[in-house]
Every structure is written in structure tokens, then in C-alpha cells.
Design an enzyme around this catalytic site. Structure first.
Site, PDB file in Angstrom:
ATOM      1  N   GLY A  51       1.008  -1.217   0.151  1.00 56.18           N
ATOM      2  CA  GLY A  51      -0.092   0.021   0.120  1.00 56.18           C
ATOM      3  C   GLY A  51       0.996   1.201  -0.013  1.00 56.18           C
ATOM      4  O   GLY A  51       0.131   2.367  -0.067  1.00 56.18           O
ATOM      5  N   CYS A  52       2.070   1.084   0.082  1.00 51.01           N
ATOM      6  CA  CYS A  52       3.109   2.398   0.051  1.00 51.01           C
ATOM      7  C   CYS A  52       3.633   2.293  -1.314  1.00 51.01           C
ATOM      8  O   CYS A  52       3.917   1.299  -1.915  1.00 51.01           O
ATOM      9  CB  CYS A  52       4.297   2.084   0.818  1.00 51.01           C
ATOM     10  SG  CYS A  52       3.797   2.193   2.602  1.00 51.01           S
ATOM     11  N   GLN A  53       3.538   3.484  -1.994  1.00 49.21           N
ATOM     12  CA  GLN A  53       3.881   3.646  -3.309  1.00 49.21           C
ATOM     13  C   GLN A  53       5.624   3.506  -3.235  1.00 49.21           C
ATOM     14  O   GLN A  53       6.147   2.978  -4.328  1.00 49.21           O
ATOM     15  CB  GLN A  53       3.755   5.237  -3.828  1.00 49.21           C
ATOM     16  CG  GLN A  53       4.029   5.572  -5.241  1.00 49.21           C
ATOM     17  CD  GLN A  53       3.551   6.821  -5.477  1.00 49.21           C
ATOM     18  OE1 GLN A  53       3.085   7.811  -4.574  1.00 49.21           O
ATOM     19  NE2 GLN A  53       3.565   7.402  -6.858  1.00 49.21           N
ATOM     20  N   SER A  54       6.130   3.964  -2.125  1.00 48.24           N
ATOM     21  CA  SER A  54       7.574   3.721  -1.898  1.00 48.24           C
ATOM     22  C   SER A  54       7.829   2.385  -1.472  1.00 48.24           C
ATOM     23  O   SER A  54       7.167   1.739  -0.773  1.00 48.24           O
ATOM     24  CB  SER A  54       8.115   4.869  -1.238  1.00 48.24           C
ATOM     25  OG  SER A  54       8.001   6.138  -1.538  1.00 48.24           O
TER      26      SER A  54
END
Length: 141
Positions: A51-54
């Protein structure tokens, strides 16, 4: 120091920056630079927060009934964000983590600084940290 005392200290730290978005982002990046290095063996897919873009690698261990979080990210801002959460939630009992009302996020105006994509990632970090706390809450240590 209690969770709320740490949150109040964070709010006070950010209050000195005013509403200067650039200064706030620079400060968050500085916080990330202070995060201790993660051991090489923890950089694996199973430690990535979904769920984290990074990329954010998060590991935990339970020591004397307290959850110890360690993390790293491939971007400076995200590394700073996870460092804030570690500062507040690490070395706490699972129940303290689960009961924590993370009011500092709203008080420092995080959502207006990091935008919606990073806000979603930040929420995913909190969710994952609380999921670990739930899992550890069933462990007798």
C-alpha cells in the site's frame, strides 16, 4: 516517556517550522536520515509494507513484552515518515500500540504536507505496525 508525551514533543518540534511546507519536508527527510540502518537480511519482499508507493521494509521483534520496530525506505521522505511512527510506537507493549491515538499526525498537518498518495502509504504503515501489535498481543513473553 509515554506515547502522548512523545507525540506532544513531535508537535512542538513541528510548531517551530510554522506552515512552511518546504521546511517541514526537509525536517521530515532529516528525521529519516537519523533512522538506524536496517540489517541487510531484512531487505526482502516479505518485509515490504503493501500500500506504499515507495518501498518500506518493516521488521519487528518482541523483547521483554515490547515491540521493537526497525524500518527503511528507498525515499527520504518516506523514511522520515516511518521514523516518526517508530519514534512513537517502538518499544511499547502491543496493547499500548493498539490503544494509541496517533493525534500528532493531524496536529502537525501531515496530510496537507505529504499529499494523498503518501497519506495512503502512511496509513498503510500504521496499519501494518498495528497488525504486528495484534499478532504479538497473543504471544506470552
Amino acid at each position: 516517556m509515554e506515547i502522548n508525551q512523545i507525540q506532544d514533543a513531535i508537535i512542538e518540534d513541528f510548531s517551530f517550522l510554522g506552515e512552511d511546507r518546504e521546511s517541514i519536508i526537509f525536517y521530515i527527510m532529516e528525521l529519516g536520515q537519523q533512522l538506524p540502518a536496517l540489517e541487510e537480511e531484512h531487505y526482502k519482499d516479505e518485509n515490504l509494507i503493501k500500500g506504499c508507493q515507495s518501498k518500506v521494509w518493516l521488521t519487528t521483534e518482541l523483547v521483554d513484552g515490547k515491540v521493537i520496530y526497525k524500518a527503511d525506505s528507498n525515499t527520504d521522505i518516506t523514511k522520515g515518515l516511518i521514523s516518526l511512527l517508530i519514534r512513537v510506537l517502538s518499544e511499547r507493549t502491543p496493547q499500548e500500540i493498539l490503544n494509541a491515538d496517533l493525534y500528532f499526525i493531524e496536529k502537525i498537518g501531515m496530510s496537507s504536507v505529504i499529499g494523498s498518495q503518501r497519506s495512503n502509504g502512511f496509513a498503510a504503515m500504521i496499519k501494518q505496525m498495528k497488525l504486528f501489535a495484534i499478532a504479538y498481543s497473543t504471544v506470552k513473553n
